[in-house]
Design a protein around this motif. Structure first.
Motif, short mmCIF file in Angstrom:
data_model
loop_
_atom_site.label_atom_id
_atom_site.label_comp_id
_atom_site.label_asym_id
_atom_site.label_seq_id
_atom_site.Cartn_x
_atom_site.Cartn_y
_atom_site.Cartn_z
N ALA A 1 92.31 -34.74 56.45
CA ALA A 1 93.16 -33.69 55.87
C ALA A 1 94.62 -33.91 56.26
O ALA A 1 95.53 -33.74 55.46
N GLN B 1 96.40 -25.15 54.55
CA GLN B 1 95.61 -25.81 53.50
C GLN B 1 94.35 -26.45 54.06
O GLN B 1 93.30 -26.43 53.43
N GLY C 1 98.06 -34.98 53.90
CA GLY C 1 99.29 -34.21 53.91
C GLY C 1 99.05 -32.72 53.83
O GLY C 1 99.99 -31.95 53.61
N PHE C 2 97.80 -32.29 53.99
CA PHE C 2 97.51 -30.86 54.01
C PHE C 2 98.23 -30.17 55.17
O PHE C 2 98.27 -30.72 56.28
#
Lengths: 264, 243
Positions: A168, A177, A172-173
């Protein structure tokens, strides 16, 4: 097919389901044994059964049963909210919040529900001047069950593998997110069987609310016993009333568990 | 791309994974990191990708210092793609959603665009018919190709591949290496940590051998692999190519 092969399961390691005949016959035998045991115990009591008088209060049972279901449903919603908030607080960066969650879970899980009901009803609700006992009952059950749900959700959250969190991050979460799209859906899924089980517990545990005179299923049954001068008769409909809800829920819990096993 | 690591140290508890590592590569489009397991090549790759911060030292990619500052690392992470050894697809999402979700949520494409893009990538890697399958229903090689598609979907500046074939059998290794080779042909900039010497020589233009947390040798791929200049490099390559 010999008698022996009907009642014996195949050798260990064989996961095949026993035949339908085998399953039904074995279930019947087990149920029969249990019934005989119960029947023997009651026969030894030499008790004069008086079903007629109890039957007249049918409406009271039904009313109590619905009250129990209503209390359980509303409590469950709040318990889930409380549990989810507590599970989230358990991951908070601000450490006092984290300890607040730990304290809550440990204290509730470490003390009997009965004690919590007394304390909450006679001390906290009294001090806060809350008059409605149904409101108090729902609050107690939500707080009590919330602690267990918090633990269930925490286990679910921790069960999401480290490699996925790394992935994740690589995608780039953001933290939010990652929680929203990676952790939460999987944690909820893996928590479902335990959550269903906790729902069944909540329904049974709400019977203790009878001690603060909430007219739910158990209190109503006790009242029928008192009115009709009977000792045991109303406990049978009581047990059956609870089983009618808890058995399907526990069954559902197992089905979900099986389904999840196949999926992963 | 230009890569520069200066006196980089990476410490995990008691263990020192990188011990004063220095690498300077002026221009490469496909860099292969090779070396023994536990020697520090995966750690180097993770630091370059911005997944972790070095304990000390500086890391520059082109003109950007990405080492110590978390905000810079995160910004850098959004501009690169990473492929892991164990695929790390999200098990609760199907192949298509695994690729489309980051496009939509991180890179702010519309949902329809994200799905179209994901579908075209799956087509490119011959996985279109499997688009609605969950990772558990796909083979290792298929999983890894979905992971590669996920990594390149947002058109990253650089794709980092951390031993992408180490968990795969030879047949699946071949299909994944084919997929990676197609990236090289498409002029993607790659950094790949690998044990596949043949592939490194064929696909990479630059090879760096890392062992014991230090750089052993760096240079033109075929030169380093065919005529290593140092004793340690010869030792490692002889052992790797023996069987």
């Amino acid at each position: 097919m010999s008698i022996k092969s009907i009642f014996y399961h195949a050798a260990e390691g064989d996961d095949a389901l026993p035949s339908r005949l085998s399953r039904y016959a074995s279930f019947f035998l087990a149920a029969l044994l249990l019934s005989l045991l119960l029947y023997g115990s009651f026969a030894a009591l030499q008790y004069q059964w008086n079903w007629q008088s109890v039957l007249r209060y049918k409406a009271k049972f039904i009313e109590g049963w619905f009250t129990t279901l209503k209390i359980a449903c509303v409590s469950l919603i709040f318990a889930f909210l409380v549990g989810a908030i507590s599970a989230l607080c358990g991951r908070a960066r601000f450490l006092p919040v984290r300890y607040l969650s730990t304290l809550y879970v440990e204290l509730i899980r470490g003390t009997p529900l009965l004690v919590q009901i007394f304390l909450f009803y006679y001390v906290i609700a009294d001090a806060a001047n809350i008059q409605n006992r149904y409101f108090v009952g729902v609050a107690i059950m939500a707080i009590f069950s919330g602690a267990y749900i918090s633990e269930i959700l925490r286990a679910g959250i921790e069960g999401v593998g480290k490699s996925q969190l790394l992935s994740a991050k690589a995608i780039g979460f953001s933290e939010y997110q990652t929680f929203r799209y990676v952790i939460a859906p999987q944690a909820l899924r893996s928590s479902l069987p335990a959550l269903a089980g906790q729902t069944a517990n909540l329904i049974k545990d709400s019977s203790l609310l009878s001690i603060i005179a909430i007219s739910e299923f158990t209190l109503n049954a006790q009242e029928v016993n008192a009115i009709t001068y009977s000792s045991f008769e109303s406990f049978f409909p009581l047990a059956i009333g609870y089983l009618a809800v808890t058995l399907p829920i526990m069954r559902l819990s197992r089905v979900i568990e099986k389904k999840l096993q196949f999926d992963t | 791309m230009r890569l520069e690591l200066k006196s980089v140290v990476k410490q995990y508890g008691q263990q020192r994974a990188l011990d004063n590592l220095n690498i300077a590569i002026l221009d490469t489009s496909c860099l292969a990191l090779i070396g023994p397991s536990g020697g520090g090549k995966s750690t180097t790759l993770r630091l370059l990708a911005g997944l972790e911060a070095p304990t000390s030292g500086s890391i520059r990619i082109n003109e950007n210092e990405i080492g110590s500052d978390a905000a810079k690392r995160n910004a850098h992470l959004k501009n690169v793609g990473v492929v892991f050894q164990s695929y790390n697809l999200f098990p609760h999402l199907n192949a298509l959603t695994n690729i489309a979700l980051p496009l939509e949520k991180v890179h702010r494409h519309s949902k329809a665009d994200s799905i179209t893009k994901a579908e075209s990538l799956l087509q490119q890697f011959q996985l279109f018919e499997h688009r609605f399958k969950m990772p558990s229903q796909l083979s290792g090689g298929q999983n890894q190709r979905v992971a590669i598609a996920r990594a390149i979907a947002p058109d990253p500046d650089i794709v980092f591949l951390d031993e992408p074939t180490s968990a795969l059998d030879p047949e699946m290794t071949a299909e994944v290496l084919d997929a990676i080779e197609s990236l090289v042909e498409a002029k993607k900039r790659l950094v790949i940590a690998t044990h596949q010497m043949g592939f490194a020589k064929q696909a990479a233009d630059t090879v760096a051998i890392i062992a014991g947390g230090k750089l052993v040798e760096v240079g033109d791929a075929s030169q380093v692999i065919d005529q290593p200049g140092t004793e340690r490099a010869r030792e490692f390559l002889n052992a790797s190519l023996k069987f």
